[in-house]
Design a protein around this motif. Structure first.
Motif, short mmCIF file in Angstrom:
data_model
loop_
_atom_site.label_atom_id
_atom_site.label_comp_id
_atom_site.label_asym_id
_atom_site.label_seq_id
_atom_site.Cartn_x
_atom_site.Cartn_y
_atom_site.Cartn_z
N PRO A 4 0.82 -1.22 0.00
CA PRO A 4 0.00 0.00 0.00
C PRO A 4 0.85 1.27 0.00
CG PRO A 4 -0.83 -1.57 1.60
CD PRO A 4 0.48 -2.12 1.11
N MET A 153 -4.21 -6.96 5.34
CA MET A 153 -4.78 -5.85 4.58
C MET A 153 -6.29 -6.03 4.40
SD MET A 153 -1.90 -5.34 1.61
CE MET A 153 -0.16 -5.60 1.98
N ASP A 157 -9.55 -3.72 5.66
CA ASP A 157 -10.54 -3.22 4.70
C ASP A 157 -11.96 -3.41 5.22
OD1 ASP A 157 -8.73 -2.28 2.82
OD2 ASP A 157 -8.68 -4.18 1.71
N ARG A 245 -2.12 -1.13 5.64
CA ARG A 245 -3.45 -0.76 5.16
C ARG A 245 -4.10 0.26 6.10
NH1 ARG A 245 -4.28 -1.68 0.60
NH2 ARG A 245 -5.25 -3.72 0.34
N GLN A 248 -2.72 3.58 5.26
CA GLN A 248 -3.26 4.01 3.97
C GLN A 248 -4.67 4.56 4.14
OE1 GLN A 248 -4.25 1.02 0.94
NE2 GLN A 248 -3.06 2.22 -0.53
N ARG A 249 -5.44 3.99 5.07
CA ARG A 249 -6.81 4.44 5.33
C ARG A 249 -6.87 5.53 6.40
NH1 ARG A 249 -10.89 -0.21 6.38
NH2 ARG A 249 -12.20 1.65 6.44
#
Length: 344
Positions: A4, A153, A157, A245, A248-249
């Motif tokens: 990511p 990951m 999500d 992840r 990234q979020r």
């Protein structure tokens, strides 16, 4: 496998607005110390002048380690699955502290040497029933390491949270973490090894020798994923993927102790920007953790002499995160309270 891309949190305009809000509170500038730094960091992560800790979650990831065949733990491998059952029954320290702090708790089987069957409260991400003995071969194949990373990951999500804490369970994983620490930082194995689940001096010396043998065997492992595959556990690789992840979020990543920080060493080697999203809950009593934190230039929130793991430090740090965002939202300003600010 796609690593990511993590967005930077650097935003000078937002930082200036946050600093103004912090400094306008009815207090001398800087007098709330670390809480001011936390409020600023959480605001930058969330891209908001009004940061919140509304939906915290902790994931406790479990996996077994083939290196236990070398006699490096005071406890048998079966304790891993027995502790997972304790988590599921609500009887562990992390259950108590998560409930106390209104935090969602997720238990993940990334590679436990036990078949739990279908369980409502257990997230089944089992890659294999434990890693291999890294004194004889790489702990994970490249493919299995990638599967564990991708599982982490995918798990993130599916989460709805703003703060994500990490915990782990796995007999033998302090040995894995110490090997990862030495490989990623260059710090001698003797300075990375500690008592783990309660080894005496002879046991610690043996553990050091095991790690030194493994480091020689895998001396050619230099790339981050190669190092992770050589020495890591499935639960550690899962956490690496979840951290990447989560950043990234734009989640706040709440880092626990020695094993979770070893996962962060791998995550940071893959994407250094992940460190901007990390809040370090405490400095563990496990030998080597202070050196890890110094290597990362990290400032832990607490020193409680913990070395339990399970994400307990993450749960205990949540009130401090809430205090940081709450003073920013609820504390009066100089103007609203009709209090004179600093002269000049």
């Amino acid at each position: 496998m796609q690593i990511p891309a993590i967005p930077p949190i650097h935003d000078p305009e937002l930082a200036a607005r946050l600093d103004h809000r912090i400094d306008d509170k009815t207090k001398p500038q800087g007098s709330l110390g670390v809480l001011e730094r936390l409020a600023r960091q959480i605001g930058l992560i969330q891209r908001s002048e009004h940061p919140a800790v509304a939906k915290p979650a902790i994931v406790v990831c479990a996996g077994d380690h083939g290196v236990t065949a070398e006699g490096i733990s005071a406890y048998p491998q079966s304790v891993t699955w027995q502790m997972v059952e304790n988590f599921l029954a609500g009887g562990a320290a992390i259950n108590v502290f998560a409930r106390q702090n209104g935090c969602a708790l997720h238990i993940v089987d990334a590679g436990v040497n036990h078949e739990f069957g279908k369980r409502v409260d257990l997230v089944d991400c089992k890659v294999a029933p434990g890693t291999r003995n890294f004194c004889e071969q790489a702990a994970m194949s490249d493919e299995d390491c990638a599967r564990a990373l991708e599982a982490g990951m995918r798990f993130v999500d599916g989460l709805d949270c703003d703060v994500l804490g990490f915990g782990e369970m796995g007999i033998g994983n302090t040995t894995s973490a110490a090997a990862l620490m030495s490989a990623f930082t260059g710090i001698a194995a003797a300075d990375c090894v500690g008592a783990g689940t309660g080894l005496d001096a002879e046991g610690i010396a043996h553990k050091r020798d095991v790690i030194e043998r493994a480091l020689r065997l895998h001396a050619d492992a230099k790339a981050p994923l190669d190092v992770l595959a050589a020495f890591g556990g499935f639960e550690i690789a899962f956490i690496v993927g979840a951290m990447l992840r989560g950043a990234q979020r734009r989640m706040v990543l709440l880092v626990d102790g020695f094993i979770v920080t070893s996962a962060l060493l791998a995550a940071a080697a893959l994407q250094s920007a992940v460190l901007d999203y990390c809040v370090f809950s405490h400095c563990s009593d496990e030998a080597g953790h202070r050196r890890m934190l110094d290597y990362l230039k990290a400032r832990p929130l607490m020193q409680l002499d913990l070395r339990l793991g399970e994400g307990t430090g993450s749960a205990l740090a949540l009130p401090l995160l809430r205090a940081a965002v709450n003073f920013l939202e609820r504390m009066a300003t100089f103007s609203s309270a009709s209090v004179n600010g600093k002269n000049g």
